[in-house]
Design a protein around this motif. Structure first.
Motif, PDB file in Angstrom:
ATOM      1  N   LYS A  74       8.157  -6.758  -5.888  1.00 50.10           N
ATOM      2  CA  LYS A  74       9.286  -7.445  -6.526  1.00 50.10           C
ATOM      3  C   LYS A  74       9.369  -7.174  -8.021  1.00 50.10           C
ATOM      4  O   LYS A  74      10.231  -7.733  -8.698  1.00 50.10           O
ATOM      5  CB  LYS A  74       9.138  -8.950  -6.304  1.00 50.10           C
ATOM      6  N   ALA A  75       8.488  -6.304  -8.514  1.00 53.28           N
ATOM      7  CA  ALA A  75       8.501  -6.028  -9.959  1.00 53.28           C
ATOM      8  C   ALA A  75       9.672  -5.090 -10.318  1.00 53.28           C
ATOM      9  O   ALA A  75      10.078  -4.237  -9.509  1.00 53.28           O
ATOM     10  CB  ALA A  75       7.179  -5.419 -10.381  1.00 53.28           C
ATOM     11  N   ALA A  76      10.204  -5.234 -11.534  1.00 57.18           N
ATOM     12  CA  ALA A  76      11.321  -4.403 -11.986  1.00 57.18           C
ATOM     13  C   ALA A  76      10.887  -2.953 -12.123  1.00 57.18           C
ATOM     14  O   ALA A  76      11.670  -2.015 -11.887  1.00 57.18           O
ATOM     15  CB  ALA A  76      11.850  -4.938 -13.312  1.00 57.18           C
ATOM     16  N   GLU A  77       9.592  -2.751 -12.504  1.00 55.87           N
ATOM     17  CA  GLU A  77       9.113  -1.397 -12.719  1.00 55.87           C
ATOM     18  C   GLU A  77       9.070  -0.588 -11.427  1.00 55.87           C
ATOM     19  O   GLU A  77       9.088   0.645 -11.441  1.00 55.87           O
ATOM     20  CB  GLU A  77       7.707  -1.414 -13.334  1.00 55.87           C
ATOM     21  N   THR A  78       8.983  -1.275 -10.319  1.00 53.89           N
ATOM     22  CA  THR A  78       8.849  -0.566  -9.036  1.00 53.89           C
ATOM     23  C   THR A  78      10.136  -0.614  -8.226  1.00 53.89           C
ATOM     24  O   THR A  78      10.135  -0.312  -7.039  1.00 53.89           O
ATOM     25  CB  THR A  78       7.693  -1.198  -8.236  1.00 53.89           C
ATOM     26  N   ARG A  79      11.309  -0.911  -8.931  1.00 50.67           N
ATOM     27  CA  ARG A  79      12.562  -1.057  -8.189  1.00 50.67           C
ATOM     28  C   ARG A  79      12.993   0.230  -7.538  1.00 50.67           C
ATOM     29  O   ARG A  79      13.412   0.241  -6.361  1.00 50.67           O
ATOM     30  CB  ARG A  79      13.640  -1.571  -9.137  1.00 50.67           C
ATOM     31  N   GLU A  80      12.875   1.307  -8.262  1.00 47.28           N
ATOM     32  CA  GLU A  80      13.351   2.565  -7.694  1.00 47.28           C
ATOM     33  C   GLU A  80      12.515   2.965  -6.481  1.00 47.28           C
ATOM     34  O   GLU A  80      13.031   3.451  -5.468  1.00 47.28           O
ATOM     35  CB  GLU A  80      13.305   3.669  -8.760  1.00 47.28           C
ATOM     36  N   ASP A 120       2.383   5.230 -13.571  1.00 39.50           N
ATOM     37  CA  ASP A 120       1.244   4.328 -13.781  1.00 39.50           C
ATOM     38  C   ASP A 120       1.778   2.925 -13.998  1.00 39.50           C
ATOM     39  O   ASP A 120       2.355   2.634 -15.039  1.00 39.50           O
ATOM     40  CB  ASP A 120       0.421   4.777 -14.974  1.00 39.50           C
ATOM     41  N   VAL A 121       1.603   2.072 -12.972  1.00 40.99           N
ATOM     42  CA  VAL A 121       2.050   0.682 -13.041  1.00 40.99           C
ATOM     43  C   VAL A 121       0.801  -0.200 -13.015  1.00 40.99           C
ATOM     44  O   VAL A 121      -0.030  -0.096 -12.102  1.00 40.99           O
ATOM     45  CB  VAL A 121       2.983   0.335 -11.871  1.00 40.99           C
ATOM     46  N   ALA A 132       0.831  -1.198   0.000  1.00 39.60           N
ATOM     47  CA  ALA A 132       0.000   0.000   0.000  1.00 39.60           C
ATOM     48  C   ALA A 132       0.872   1.257   0.000  1.00 39.60           C
ATOM     49  O   ALA A 132       0.565   2.249  -0.689  1.00 39.60           O
ATOM     50  CB  ALA A 132      -0.926  -0.019   1.212  1.00 39.60           C
ATOM     51  N   ALA A 133       1.953   1.234   0.761  1.00 39.26           N
ATOM     52  CA  ALA A 133       2.873   2.389   0.777  1.00 39.26           C
ATOM     53  C   ALA A 133       3.515   2.586  -0.584  1.00 39.26           C
ATOM     54  O   ALA A 133       3.707   3.723  -1.050  1.00 39.26           O
ATOM     55  CB  ALA A 133       3.916   2.179   1.857  1.00 39.26           C
ATOM     56  N   MET A 134       3.888   1.495  -1.268  1.00 40.06           N
ATOM     57  CA  MET A 134       4.481   1.596  -2.605  1.00 40.06           C
ATOM     58  C   MET A 134       3.478   2.198  -3.573  1.00 40.06           C
ATOM     59  O   MET A 134       3.830   3.062  -4.406  1.00 40.06           O
ATOM     60  CB  MET A 134       4.939   0.218  -3.081  1.00 40.06           C
ATOM     61  N   VAL A 135       2.248   1.740  -3.537  1.00 39.66           N
ATOM     62  CA  VAL A 135       1.225   2.265  -4.460  1.00 39.66           C
ATOM     63  C   VAL A 135       1.041   3.760  -4.212  1.00 39.66           C
ATOM     64  O   VAL A 135       0.892   4.555  -5.172  1.00 39.66           O
ATOM     65  CB  VAL A 135      -0.092   1.501  -4.273  1.00 39.66           C
ATOM     66  N   GLU A 136       1.056   4.146  -2.976  1.00 36.33           N
ATOM     67  CA  GLU A 136       0.896   5.579  -2.673  1.00 36.33           C
ATOM     68  C   GLU A 136       2.049   6.394  -3.268  1.00 36.33           C
ATOM     69  O   GLU A 136       1.847   7.484  -3.825  1.00 36.33           O
ATOM     70  CB  GLU A 136       0.824   5.766  -1.159  1.00 36.33           C
ATOM     71  N   ARG A 137       3.313   5.938  -3.174  1.00 33.46           N
ATOM     72  CA  ARG A 137       4.472   6.631  -3.736  1.00 33.46           C
ATOM     73  C   ARG A 137       4.381   6.701  -5.260  1.00 33.46           C
ATOM     74  O   ARG A 137       4.743   7.724  -5.878  1.00 33.46           O
ATOM     75  CB  ARG A 137       5.758   5.924  -3.335  1.00 33.46           C
ATOM     76  N   LEU A 138       3.913   5.604  -5.835  1.00 32.18           N
ATOM     77  CA  LEU A 138       3.784   5.602  -7.296  1.00 32.18           C
ATOM     78  C   LEU A 138       2.782   6.653  -7.744  1.00 32.18           C
ATOM     79  O   LEU A 138       2.970   7.351  -8.739  1.00 32.18           O
ATOM     80  CB  LEU A 138       3.365   4.213  -7.790  1.00 32.18           C
ATOM     81  N   GLU A 139       1.687   6.735  -7.013  1.00 29.65           N
ATOM     82  CA  GLU A 139       0.669   7.723  -7.375  1.00 29.65           C
ATOM     83  C   GLU A 139       1.196   9.139  -7.187  1.00 29.65           C
ATOM     84  O   GLU A 139       0.900  10.048  -7.988  1.00 29.65           O
ATOM     85  CB  GLU A 139      -0.584   7.483  -6.529  1.00 29.65           C
ATOM     86  N   GLN A 140       1.952   9.348  -6.115  1.00 28.59           N
ATOM     87  CA  GLN A 140       2.497  10.692  -5.890  1.00 28.59           C
ATOM     88  C   GLN A 140       3.502  11.085  -6.985  1.00 28.59           C
ATOM     89  O   GLN A 140       3.621  12.248  -7.346  1.00 28.59           O
ATOM     90  CB  GLN A 140       3.162  10.738  -4.505  1.00 28.59           C
ATOM     91  N   ALA A 141       4.213  10.079  -7.464  1.00 31.20           N
ATOM     92  CA  ALA A 141       5.201  10.340  -8.521  1.00 31.20           C
ATOM     93  C   ALA A 141       4.573  10.392  -9.896  1.00 31.20           C
ATOM     94  O   ALA A 141       5.264  10.650 -10.886  1.00 31.20           O
ATOM     95  CB  ALA A 141       6.301   9.305  -8.467  1.00 31.20           C
TER      96      ALA A 141
END
Length: 765
Positions: free
Chosen positions: A649-655, A642-643, A630-639
């Motif tokens: 463990k996905a490569a797209e979310t490594r950073e 769109d994943v 849930a924390a990762m999804v929140e960071r992705l949305e803030q940035a």
């Protein structure tokens, strides 16, 4: 000498002639003969009218006093020497204790000695007995006043002591006396000759009540033959109490016997009787108490055929109107019927006697109407009593020599609104050999049976009614019983301590058994050998019922699954499996909950208990993973990234994952972490194991998430809520009342095969 002899002879001749002349002149003449005839007649009359009665009276009184030790009183004796008749007035014979034994007002006998003399046989033209009395009394020794008198009369003289007093054995107290009064007897034209038949009549009344009359004929030669009509009207059955007391401790309070028929006793058969009988207002009670035992308003037998020689008693249908009986069980479990029987002393085994032919008893049947059976049991923790009234029905023909069973068909009213029916076949002479009986009870008020219930349940019965269909088959002592019980609106009341009460949760058992109409149906089979002294029907049916309830309580969801039918699985109704960290009810689990809801609608008094389960290890890990994602999804949305399928463990979310790791573990440099997952082969550039690297970062980020005990309990509660919501109506089946699905406190469990299982509990609503 010759002259003297002649003179003497002449004197003798003269004297004889003078005497004869004197007799002829003074005594043998016609006038004198008439005188002597009159004199003889006068003397004969004086002796016959006055001397003979006086002598006979004195002789009889003295003989009875000297030889029998009793007082005989005679008012007057009249004899007529011319008509040869005897008349005795006011005779009374007292027993040894002063009690009058026999007596009469008048006895008149025409001896007819002249006829007897001429015909060389005994002739009695007339005999009359008026106002006779007999006071008979039996003693515990078996003797009676009359039999004792007859015995002493036969063995005269009686034994006496030195002072001449008659020695008598000690006697026990008397029982109820049998007194006959106003006995009248008449005999006409009696002739003691072969084949001579004499008519006679006898009648009288019993002091305790009742009259009798016999009008018949008697023949003495060549053998006794008596026949006539016997009539008995309203004979008080209290007269039979001395005989009944030899077998039972009872008192005959009331009852009158009336009978009319032809009685005969002769050479061909000692005794026969053909007639009818009726017993009215019978009442028999305990001897030492006031409680009734058995009785009836009227009993009638239209035809009686009794033949002693043929050893046969045949009765037509016995009609009993308003019979009554009372069965009582005392605190020590003894019964009034058992206590009434007299304990007879054991007698030494005698030598075997010649077997006599059994007495054949044939009864055309019995019909009852308006009967009452009272039953009470004080051996229970709470006294119990009930009544079966308006009992009526019939019993078919009974015969001691036939194997054909008797058919029983009875019905009656139990208390105010219940009904009882008894049907079946049994052999009353051999009841254990073969019997089949069905007992049906309808609409019985169950609270009345609380005294029996507390022994088993340890609780009173507050309400309910019952129907019982009980079938019993006995085959050579082998019992096969089926007990079908239907209980309606049964409710248990307050507890009642009893050491034998079961510890089963009866409230839950009732809720499981009671259907939507408030009805409980139970079948209890019982088998056993009644000839086995260790077999007892009461404990057997109790154990069978306990086994049934034990099976229901142990596997309640088996019963619920049977209500649904089809492919219902008891485990699917009883358990809901959750993925760790989740409170979602999977579709397969929803199917089981829908079936459970359907079963609950058929058991309206059953409630569910929903514990809130959680497995600390499995659920904590799952919740941490969920928080990290849930924390990762929140960071992705803030940035603004769109994943499609965000994953730790996905490569797209490594950073993003590295940023989260750096925040959680600032003391660890990412470069150092990457170096641990970087390897360099000879002559090749360094290579990073990206998958393992991401796996490590994800594990570390997940482990860094905080899951408290409250979070685990909240998950547990959410699971219980989810199950409750499904049961309350999330499905096609109709919803049930919310208060029938109850939350329980959170419960810590262990994960089973990777799932967390919620086990549904049951309770009585």
């Amino acid at each position: 000498m010759g002259a003297v002899r002649a003179k003497g002879e002449s004197m003798k001749t003269y004297t004889a002639r003078s005497a004869w002349s004197w007799l002829r002149e003074y005594w043998l003449n016609l006038r004198r003969i008439r005188f002597w005839l009159v004199a003889v007649v006068i003397v004969y009359a004086l002796v016959g009218f006055f001397v003979l009665p006086w002598v006979a009276t004195g002789y009889a009184v003295n003989m009875v006093a000297d030889d029998l030790g009793r007082d005989l009183r005679i008012g007057a004796v009249h004899t007529n020497p011319f008509t040869l008749t005897v008349e005795i007035e006011d005779l009374a014979l007292d027993d040894v204790d002063g009690q009058e034994l026999i007596g009469f007002k008048r006895l008149f006998v025409d001896v007819a000695a002249w006829s007897s003399l001429f015909e060389w046989t005994a002739v009695v033209p007339t005999a009359r007995l008026e106002g006779a009395r007999v006071h008979e009394e039996g003693f515990d020794s078996g003797q009676t006043r009359v039999t004792r008198l007859l015995t002493e009369f036969v063995r005269r003289p009686l034994p006496r002591d030195e002072e001449g007093v008659i020695i008598r054995p000690e006697q026990s107290g008397p029982t109820v006396p049998i007194a006959l009064d106003d006995i009248d007897f008449s005999l006409d034209d009696f002739i003691l000759a072969e084949d001579a038949v004499t008519p006679f009549q006898v009648s009288g009344r019993f002091e305790l009540g009742g009259e009798f009359a016999f009008d018949g004929k008697v023949q003495l030669l060549p053998g006794l033959d008596l026949a006539g009509t016997l009539e008995v009207e309203d004979l008080a059955l209290a007269l039979a109490e001395p005989f009944v007391r030899r077998f039972a401790h009872v008192r005959v309070d009331s009852g009158n016997l009336s009978t009319e028929g032809e009685l005969r006793s002769g050479r061909h058969d000692p005794l026969t009787y053909a007639g009818s009988a009726r017993i009215d207002a019978l009442g028999i009670s305990e001897r030492d108490g006031s409680e009734d035992v058995v009785g009836w308003q009227a009993l009638a037998i239209d035809e009686i055929d009794f033949r002693l020689g043929a050893r046969l008693l045949e009765l037509s249908v016995i009609r009993i109107d308003q019979p009554s009986a009372r069965v009582f069980i005392a605190e020590d479990r003894s019964t009034n019927l058992g206590d009434l029987l007299v304990d007879r002393p054991a007698v030494p085994e005698a030598a075997p006697e010649t077997e006599t032919e059994p007495f054949d008893i044939v009864i055309g049947g019995a019909r009852l109407d308006g009967g009452v059976l009272a039953f009470s049991d004080r051996s229970l923790p709470l006294p119990f009593a009930t009544r079966v009234q308006q009992l009526k029905g019939s019993i078919s023909r009974l015969a001691s020599g036939l194997e054909e069973p008797a058919r029983v068909d009875l019905e009656g009213q139990v208390e105010d609104y219940g009904q009882a029916r008894i049907k079946g076949e049994l052999n009353p002479w051999h009841p254990l050999s073969r019997a089949q009986v069905d007992l049906v009870f309808e609409n019985l008020a169950i609270p009345a049976f609380t005294p029996y219930a507390v022994q088993f349940a340890g609780q009173r019965i507050a309400a309910g009614r019952a129907d019982l269909d009980l079938g019993y088959v006995l085959d050579d002592g082998r019992l096969d019983a089926s007990n079908h019980i239907v209980l309606r609106n049964l409710k248990l009341g307050e507890s009642f301590e009893h050491p034998d009460a079961t510890n089963l949760p009866l409230g839950l058992a009732i809720a499981l058994l009671k259907d939507s109409d408030g009805v409980i149906r139970v079948d209890i089979p019982v088998q056993g050998d009644v000839n086995d002294p260790e077999f007892s029907f009461g404990p057997a049916i109790r154990q069978a019922f306990t086994d049934i309830l034990q099976g229901i309580i142990t596997s309640p969801f088996n019963l619920l699954a049977s209500l649904v039918g089809g492919d219902a699985d008891p485990d699917e109704l009883a358990k809901v499996a959750f993925v760790p960290g989740s409170s979602d009810v999977a579709p397969p689990q929803q199917k089981g909950l829908d079936q459970l809801r359907t079963a609950l609608n058929q058991r309206p008094e059953l409630a569910l208990k929903l514990p809130a389960p959680y497995a600390p290890d499995a659920d904590r890990t799952a919740l941490q993973r969920q928080q990290a994602l849930a924390a990762m999804v929140e960071r992705l949305e803030q940035a603004g990234l769109d994943v499609a399928n965000p994953s730790l463990k996905a490569a797209e979310t490594r950073e993003t994952l590295e940023a989260m790791f750096a925040e959680r573990y600032p003391q660890q440099a990412l470069g150092e972490v990457r170096e641990r997952f970087t390897s360099a082969a000879e002559n090749e550039p360094p290579k990073l194991d990206a998958a393992a690297y991401r796996e490590h970062l994800a594990t570390q980020v997940t482990a860094a998430q905080t899951v408290t005990e409250e979070d685990l309990k909240a998950l547990a509660q959410a699971r219980a809520d989810a199950v409750r919501n499904v049961i309350l109506g999330e499905g096609d089946a109709p919803a049930i009342e919310p208060d029938r699905v109850r939350w329980m406190a959170p419960l810590e469990v262990k994960a089973n095969d990777g799932t967390v299982v919620l086990e549904i509990g049951l309770a009585a609503d």
